[in-house]
Motif scaffolding. Structure first.
Motif, PDB file in Angstrom:
ATOM      1  N   ASN B  55      57.811  48.123  11.835  1.00  0.00           N
ATOM      2  CA  ASN B  55      58.181  46.494  11.915  1.00  0.00           C
ATOM      3  C   ASN B  55      58.902  45.787  10.888  1.00  0.00           C
ATOM      4  OD1 ASN B  55      56.853  46.379  14.357  1.00  0.00           O
ATOM      5  ND2 ASN B  55      54.740  46.276  13.349  1.00  0.00           N
ATOM      6  N   MET B  58      62.446  46.219  11.445  1.00  0.00           N
ATOM      7  CA  MET B  58      63.095  45.353  12.628  1.00  0.00           C
ATOM      8  C   MET B  58      63.002  43.759  12.193  1.00  0.00           C
ATOM      9  SD  MET B  58      64.417  46.634  14.920  1.00  0.00           S
ATOM     10  CE  MET B  58      63.978  46.041  16.769  1.00  0.00           C
ATOM     11  N   LEU B  60      59.930  42.421  11.959  1.00  0.00           N
ATOM     12  CA  LEU B  60      59.311  41.938  12.720  1.00  0.00           C
ATOM     13  C   LEU B  60      57.745  41.926  12.332  1.00  0.00           C
ATOM     14  CD1 LEU B  60      60.236  43.510  16.093  1.00  0.00           C
ATOM     15  CD2 LEU B  60      60.301  41.287  15.498  1.00  0.00           C
ATOM     16  N   ILE B 103      63.164  49.290  19.309  1.00  0.00           N
ATOM     17  CA  ILE B 103      62.106  49.788  19.019  1.00  0.00           C
ATOM     18  C   ILE B 103      61.099  49.882  20.280  1.00  0.00           C
ATOM     19  CG2 ILE B 103      61.063  47.445  18.413  1.00  0.00           C
ATOM     20  CD1 ILE B 103      59.538  48.556  16.246  1.00  0.00           C
ATOM     21  N   PHE B 105      57.114  49.917  21.312  1.00  0.00           N
ATOM     22  CA  PHE B 105      55.742  49.710  20.881  1.00  0.00           C
ATOM     23  C   PHE B 105      54.725  50.717  21.236  1.00  0.00           C
ATOM     24  CE2 PHE B 105      58.247  45.663  20.283  1.00  0.00           C
ATOM     25  CZ  PHE B 105      57.967  45.641  18.663  1.00  0.00           C
ATOM     26  N   ASP B 107      51.871  50.169  22.615  1.00  0.00           N
ATOM     27  CA  ASP B 107      50.932  50.072  23.781  1.00  0.00           C
ATOM     28  C   ASP B 107      51.749  49.562  24.932  1.00  0.00           C
ATOM     29  OD1 ASP B 107      49.033  49.645  25.848  1.00  0.00           O
ATOM     30  OD2 ASP B 107      47.849  48.298  24.630  1.00  0.00           O
ATOM     31  N   THR B 110      50.731  46.372  27.181  1.00  0.00           N
ATOM     32  CA  THR B 110      50.979  44.856  26.732  1.00  0.00           C
ATOM     33  C   THR B 110      52.350  44.370  26.155  1.00  0.00           C
ATOM     34  OG1 THR B 110      50.326  45.430  24.510  1.00  0.00           O
ATOM     35  CG2 THR B 110      48.450  44.805  25.843  1.00  0.00           C
ATOM     36  N   ALA B 111      53.187  45.497  26.192  1.00  0.00           N
ATOM     37  CA  ALA B 111      54.574  45.160  25.772  1.00  0.00           C
ATOM     38  C   ALA B 111      55.309  44.566  26.512  1.00  0.00           C
ATOM     39  CB  ALA B 111      55.187  46.381  25.045  1.00  0.00           C
ATOM     40  N   LEU B 112      55.038  44.503  27.910  1.00  0.00           N
ATOM     41  CA  LEU B 112      55.979  43.728  28.735  1.00  0.00           C
ATOM     42  C   LEU B 112      55.508  42.537  29.467  1.00  0.00           C
ATOM     43  CD1 LEU B 112      57.063  46.722  30.897  1.00  0.00           C
ATOM     44  CD2 LEU B 112      58.514  45.733  29.667  1.00  0.00           C
ATOM     45  N   MET B 174      59.994  50.407  28.965  1.00  0.00           N
ATOM     46  CA  MET B 174      60.230  50.057  27.674  1.00  0.00           C
ATOM     47  C   MET B 174      61.626  50.996  27.097  1.00  0.00           C
ATOM     48  SD  MET B 174      58.530  47.521  26.506  1.00  0.00           S
ATOM     49  CE  MET B 174      58.641  47.637  24.748  1.00  0.00           C
ATOM     50  N   MET B 177      64.488  49.873  28.415  1.00  0.00           N
ATOM     51  CA  MET B 177      65.179  48.654  27.857  1.00  0.00           C
ATOM     52  C   MET B 177      65.863  48.793  26.389  1.00  0.00           C
ATOM     53  SD  MET B 177      62.660  45.198  28.044  1.00  0.00           S
ATOM     54  CE  MET B 177      61.730  45.358  26.646  1.00  0.00           C
TER      55      MET B 177
END
Ligand SMILES: Nc1ncnc2c1ncn2[C@@H]1O[C@H](COP(=O)(O)OP(=O)(O)OP(=O)(O)O)[C@@H](O)[C@H]1O
Ligand SMILES: [Mg+2]
Lengths: 319, 338
Positions: B55, B58, B60, B103, B105, B107, B110-112, B174, B177
């Motif tokens: 993170n 990024m 983040l 990146i 993630f 999980d 929950t990431a979408l 993901m 994406m």
């Protein structure tokens, strides 16, 4: 969806029976009856017992309570809502005359509380722990705690009597019926009713927004290189708005309840004023009709909430 | 192979958390490079700071945490960019995110975002970095990406919501994406922990392909030594916010120089050795970050601990080549063999 709504209405029927019976019982248990309110106490001594009995029997008040209830119910099923015991005007006419005023006030207040509440809530969440956020939190707590009538009275004292910005009360000046002409009458009661609900909406949308902003998908959105406004609104707020919409939907009946209070204070000629008058004078047909309306409204609110959630959250389907 | 083609250089990175009014030094000076066409694996127990490292690259990091010291440099096609000096959500950082560095993630569940279709969310990535791209061509590209990731019926799936996808398909979306803008670096934070083993294998196959076909630089976070053995070119072993050992895959697997690496290797079953193999779980447990042991962080659990270990954290020592270790007794550890 149509079958879903039909089923909802079917579920409602037993509920309407029970509730209408309870309202009827409530009126019955109040001391006195409509006739007592039609005759002033001074005259009461001069009216003969026969004349009183005569009046009661014309109004149908001499029959026992359960019989009267079923007569009322039977008429209702035939589409007859009855007549005001005092003026003899059809209840449906009375409701049609007052309902638009109440709707106008409620819709205006709903718009104010929804827009202001969610805007301030989102603003607060995005500026968490800032001075503005803390100030709004305190304002929100005060807003939730102050009773509506007190808020209304303060508003009247300040804006009507001291500042003279708005007319004292009523809905329009005689002969000025265009919306723009009577707008100044609407502003203050709508703001008072709206703001008293804004606090709740604001607190709720702040919490909901903070929850949403903490979710992983917000981080994903940010990791895509999206600008902050898009991350916060398109991702954060879009998810946060579902529970807020549900809250507002469930509060629709409260809004009408609040309208009853505000109408009294501002002499707004709506359903509420008529309703309170009818309760005081034990005008059963009117009370029953308004009670009936309120139950329908609660149901309508829950249907609206279900439809809204299904629209807002693709994970939820009608069933 | 050109081993100097570093795309990201992390030097002496320190990250602190200031949650609960206390300072938690989560990352204490880690340095590494992520190189083109190579996979760097970061391994370590839960809580050692793997996700925080990713993170940080990024920008983040969560609220109440910040890069305290050190540098993160992105070697872009038009010059170096000091990521740690960029404005957190500023324009330059946003240009890097997704386009140059992507990146995935931990999980996928929950990431979408649950209220948007998968296609919408991939389109968003495409359109953020190609403002002129129409929605129609973005959707076509999304369908291609989903197809590349092995999602059946992509024309239909692109219009579906995440809840209509299985965990494996969500993680592939993901990855689709993440790969949408053909980033030069992919940070994969335990991309398969939430998935079952067969899907895990498929996802890793995808990542291998990215590495070999597109020359993507990959940083793969895992706590699974088996995954490391299969995918890594270089390995960084993390413990309590330090890279205690770094080296090529051969260095680390065949001649571990840190007692923690050794213990990690011993604590995992080896495929094919049968059920009679002896597994040694590492004794003790990871220390509470707020009451860290004195000296070497691993010392209370270490078989090789000596007096000196209790006094100070050992410096980094070069074993040979790029193999480096933070241990006073690494020679003894090496001598002891595997
Ligand atoms: N949001 C947070 N708030 C407070 N502390 C945090 C937060 N995220 C991480 N930390 C601290 O940073 C340390 C490292 O966390 P990190 O998520 O990097 O672990 P990890 O190595 O990714 O573990 P895992 O394998 O479980 O994902 C944690 O032990 C915790 O003390
Ligand atoms: Mg992690």
């Amino acid at each position: 969806m149509v079958s879903y709504i039909l089923r909802k209405f079917l579920h409602l029927i037993p509920m309407l029976f029970v509730i209408s019976f309870l309202i009827y019982l409530g009126i019955e248990l109040m001391p006195g009856d409509a006739v007592d309110f039609m005759i002033s106490p001074d005259e009461m001594a001069t009216v003969s017992a026969e004349a009183l009995a005569q009046m009661r029997s014309t109004l149908g008040l001499d029959k026992p309570f359960p019989v009267r209830y079923f007569i009322w119910l039977g008429n209702l099923l035939r589409g007859d809502f009855g007549y005001s015991l005092q003026s003899g005007v059809a209840v449906s006419t009375l409701v049609m005359n007052t309902l638009p005023a109440t709707l106008e006030l409620s819709v205006a207040a709903l718009l104010i509380s929804t827009l202001a509440g969610s805007f301030l809530g989102v603003f607060s969440a995005l500026r968490k722990n800032s001075i503005a956020d803390n100030a709004l939190s305190i304002a929100g707590m005060i807003g939730v705690a102050i009773p509506q009538f007190l808020f209304g009275l303060i508003a009247i004292i300040v804006f009507v009597f001291n500042l003279g910005w708005f007319p004292v009360g009523g809905r329009m000046a005689p002969g000025q019926e265009a919306f723009l002409q009577r707008f100044e009458y609407l502003v203050l009661p709508a703001i008072v009713l709206g703001l008293s609900m804004t606090a709740g909406v604001m607190r709720y949308s702040r919490a909901s927004m903070l929850d949403s902003l903490n979710r992983d998908y917000v981080k994903t959105a940010r990791s895509k290189g999206l600008p902050e406004w898009r991350v916060n609104l398109v991702h954060g707020f879009r998810v946060a708005c579902t529970p807020v919409a549900v809250l507002i939907g469930f509060r629709l009946p409260m809004l009408i309840g609040g309208a009853v209070v505000i109408e009294q204070i501002f002499q707004w000629p709506g359903l509420g004023v008529m309703f309170l008058g009818a309760v005081r004078s034990q005008n059963t047909p009117i009370v029953m009709m308004v009670g009936f309306f309120s139950v329908l409204l609660v149901l309508l609110a829950s249907i609206i909430v279900d439809i809204l959630t299904a629209i807002l959250d693709p994970r939820i389907k009608f069933n | 192979m050109n081993t100097n083609a570093a795309i990201i250089t992390v030097k002496d990175l320190n990250v602190n958390f200031y949650t609960n009014q206390r300072c938690n030094r989560v990352i204490n000076g880690v340095s590494f490079e992520i190189k083109r066409g190579r996979t760097l694996c970061i391994v370590g127990e839960s809580g050692c700071g793997k996700s925080v490292t990713a993170n940080a690259i990024m920008q983040l990091l969560p609220e109440l945490s910040r890069i305290e010291k050190g540098s993160i440099t992105y070697h872009g096609s038009d010059g170096d960019i000091r990521i740690d000096q960029l404005d957190k959500n500023g324009k330059e950082m946003r240009k890097l995110r997704g386009k140059d560095i992507a990146i995935i993630f931990q999980d996928p569940m929950t990431a979408l975002n649950p209220v948007y279709t998968v296609g919408f969310q991939i389109n968003e990535m495409l359109q953020a970095h190609n403002p002129r791209m129409s929605r129609k061509s973005a959707t076509e590209k999304s369908i291609d990406l989903l197809k590349d990731m092995g999602i059946p019926l992509p024309e239909q799936r692109v219009n579906e919501y995440p809840h209509q996808f299985s965990g494996g398909m969500r993680q592939r979306s993901m990855i689709a994406m993440a790969m949408a803008c053909a980033p030069r670096v992919l940070l994969a934070d335990e991309p398969t922990t939430a998935l079952d083993v067969s899907i895990q294998a498929q996802i890793f196959e995808l990542m291998e392909e990215l590495k070999t076909k597109r020359d993507t630089a990959i940083m793969l976070i895992t706590h699974d030594m088996g995954v490391v053995a299969e995918l890594a070119d270089e390995v960084a072993v993390m413990y309590m916010g330090n890279i205690v050992e770094f080296g090529t895959i051969e260095d680390v697997l065949n001649s571990p120089a840190h007692p923690y690496t050794k213990a990690l290797l011993k604590s995992i079953p080896v495929l094919g050795k049968g059920k009679t193999q002896k597994l040694d779980p590492i004794r003790g447990s990871t220390p509470d970050p707020f009451s860290r042991p004195k000296g070497c962080q691993f010392q209370p659990r270490c078989d090789y601990a000596c007096k000196e270990c209790e006094v100070q954290m050992p410096d980094e020592t070069l074993v040979n080549g790029i193999h480096r270790v933070m241990c006073f007794n690494y020679l003894e550890v090496l001598e002891n063999g595997k």
